[in-house]
Write a protein that holds these residues in place. Structure first.
Motif, PDB file in Angstrom:
ATOM      1  N   LEU A  37       0.836  -1.201   0.000  1.00 26.20           N
ATOM      2  CA  LEU A  37       0.000   0.000   0.000  1.00 26.20           C
ATOM      3  C   LEU A  37       0.869   1.249   0.000  1.00 26.20           C
ATOM      4  N   TYR A  38       0.511   2.201  -0.854  1.00 28.51           N
ATOM      5  CA  TYR A  38       1.109   3.537  -0.783  1.00 28.51           C
ATOM      6  C   TYR A  38       0.303   4.298   0.268  1.00 28.51           C
ATOM      7  N   ALA A  51      -6.898   1.818  -6.914  1.00 26.93           N
ATOM      8  CA  ALA A  51      -5.658   1.133  -7.285  1.00 26.93           C
ATOM      9  C   ALA A  51      -4.469   2.086  -7.301  1.00 26.93           C
ATOM     10  N   ARG A  52      -4.730   3.402  -7.319  1.00 25.57           N
ATOM     11  CA  ARG A  52      -3.656   4.396  -7.210  1.00 25.57           C
ATOM     12  C   ARG A  52      -2.799   4.183  -5.970  1.00 25.57           C
ATOM     13  N   GLN A  53      -3.418   3.621  -4.928  1.00 22.60           N
ATOM     14  CA  GLN A  53      -2.704   3.443  -3.655  1.00 22.60           C
ATOM     15  C   GLN A  53      -1.941   2.123  -3.589  1.00 22.60           C
ATOM     16  N   LEU A  54      -1.781   1.435  -4.727  1.00 25.16           N
ATOM     17  CA  LEU A  54      -1.144   0.122  -4.708  1.00 25.16           C
ATOM     18  C   LEU A  54       0.061   0.080  -5.642  1.00 25.16           C
ATOM     19  N   VAL A  55       1.124  -0.568  -5.183  1.00 20.37           N
ATOM     20  CA  VAL A  55       2.318  -0.766  -6.004  1.00 20.37           C
ATOM     21  C   VAL A  55       2.606  -2.271  -6.026  1.00 20.37           C
ATOM     22  N   PRO A  56       2.817  -2.863  -7.220  1.00 23.96           N
ATOM     23  CA  PRO A  56       3.032  -4.318  -7.285  1.00 23.96           C
ATOM     24  C   PRO A  56       4.350  -4.745  -6.654  1.00 23.96           C
TER      25      PRO A  56
END
Ligand code: NAD
Ligand code: ZN
Ligand code: ZN
Length: 345
Positions: free
Chosen positions: A86-87, A134-139
């Motif tokens: 999570l960002y 999904a902006r708050q997610l980084v793979p």
């Protein structure tokens, strides 16, 4: 689902059974694999009523990694089953800061950026966490969850703090890191991996200095009456080029000011509530520069994840089941955690 909730300011958080959230619109539901315990969680729990703009109760945990469990009907850019971190700073998404991935410096911090998972909104000390988009997610692909979760704050904040002083660093320069805990041990590694600066570590605990050594520091010293002199001697008397202060008490701020060379830079990350007096003339070196870096940007989180996947940085963790969160919190408060405590639901 199980969750660890903050229900009263100044009181320990309480385990609770809450309903598993269902994602709507652009929201994404993440099944939590690991959540880091940050010293800021202690500041949040211990805050006096009114000090923070959060409404109680909420689930703690702002350092979260997991697997996407479900998507709202308008969510895009990610798929169920993706593993993500999570960002944490949730900005307004609309101002020019947010548009360039700098949600950590969102113009609307009064209403939005101070609210994120585990910071006023339900966070990751639970089986599932809901994120607004999904902006708050980084793979993270196959990065182990206990490595990935601490990257979202301990890693990202350290990376951003180093980025802020990087222009002053390079071969032949020296950086002092004060406080080699969850953030500090990653700052030492990030300095080594990305700047070429020599690193001097300072802590009040022997085991933190041992961790600094394992993290690549060139020298470590306990805080004592003449720490500034000890550090200066390591630079041939000139002083250090930069200090990253992960404590932020008056004692550490004054130590930092006393050890910087002219033109030196101090980045204060720790929320220790200390004060440093600015006056001219005064004790601060000529050319002194001060910054108060807060968390980090979305692109930087992707860079930190890439550094970890390349093996350039490694989080030293102590794992606890979520049910043992009270013990982990107690150990962190007493300075007994080595690196980062990570809770696993
Ligand atoms: P931590 O408890 O894991 O580590 C703190 C370290 O500092 C420990 O090793 C401790 O022994 C050492 N220490 C304590 N007092 C000291 C002193 N007087 N001199 C030298 N060393 C000392 O904490 P953490 O999770 O790494 O967080 C560090 C600080 O950064 C906290 O204040 C936290 O709230 C803050 N923080 C700020 C941001 C930000 O965006 N600015 C983000 C995350 C955390
Ligand atoms: Zn934190
Ligand atoms: Zn914004």
């Amino acid at each position: 689902m199980r969750a660890l909730r903050l229900t009263a300011w100044g009181a320990p958080p309480a385990p609770a059974e809450v309903e598993r959230p269902a994602p709507r619109g652009a929201e994404v539901l993440v099944r939590v694999e690991a959540t880091g315990l940050c010293h800021s969680d202690l500041h949040v729990m211990g805050a006096v009523p009114g000090a923070l703009p959060y409404r109680l109760p909420f689930t703690l945990g702002h350092e979260v990694a997991g697997r996407i469990a479900a998507l709202g009907s308008d969510a895009g850019g990610v798929r169920a089953g993706d593993r993500v971190v999570l960002y944490g700073p949730w900005g307004c998404g609309a101002c020019d800061r947010c548009a360039t991935g700098r949600d950590n410096y969102c113009d609307r911090r009064d209403t939005l950026a101070w609210h994120g998972a585990g910071l006023g909104r339900d966070g990751g000390m639970a089986e599932y966490v809901l994120v607004p988009s999904a902006r708050q997610l980084v793979p993270i692909d196959d990065l182990p969850a206990d490595q990935a979760a601490p990257l979202s704050d301990a890693g990202l904040t350290s990376y951003h703090a180093v980025a802020g002083v990087r222009h002053a660093l390079g071969k032949g320069t020296t950086t002092a890191v004060i406080g080699v805990g969850g953030l500090g041990h990653l700052a030492v590694q990030i300095l080594r991996a990305t700047t070429g600066s020599r690193v001097l570590a300072v802590d009040v605990r022997e085991d933190a200095l041992a961790l600094a050594d394992r993290s690549g520091a060139d020298f470590g010293t306990l805080v004592r009456a003449d720490t500034a002199g000890v550090l200066r001697a390591r630079t041939g008397g000139a002083g250090v080029d930069a200090v990253l202060d992960f404590v932020g008490t008056t004692q550490t701020l004054e130590l930092a000011a006393g050890v910087l060379r002219p033109g030196g830079e101090l980045a204060v990350v720790g929320s220790g509530g200390g004060r440093l007096t600015v006056s001219k003339p005064g004790v601060l070196p000529p050319g002194f520069k001060l910054s108060l870096p807060f968390w980090g940007t979305r692109p930087e989180l992707a860079e930190v994840v890439a550094l970890a996947r390349s093996g350039a940085i490694h989080v030293e963790t102590e794992r606890f089941p979520l049910s043992a969160a009270p013990e982990a919190i107690d150990r962190l408060r007493r300075g007994r955690v080595r690196g980062r405590a990570v809770l696993v639901p």
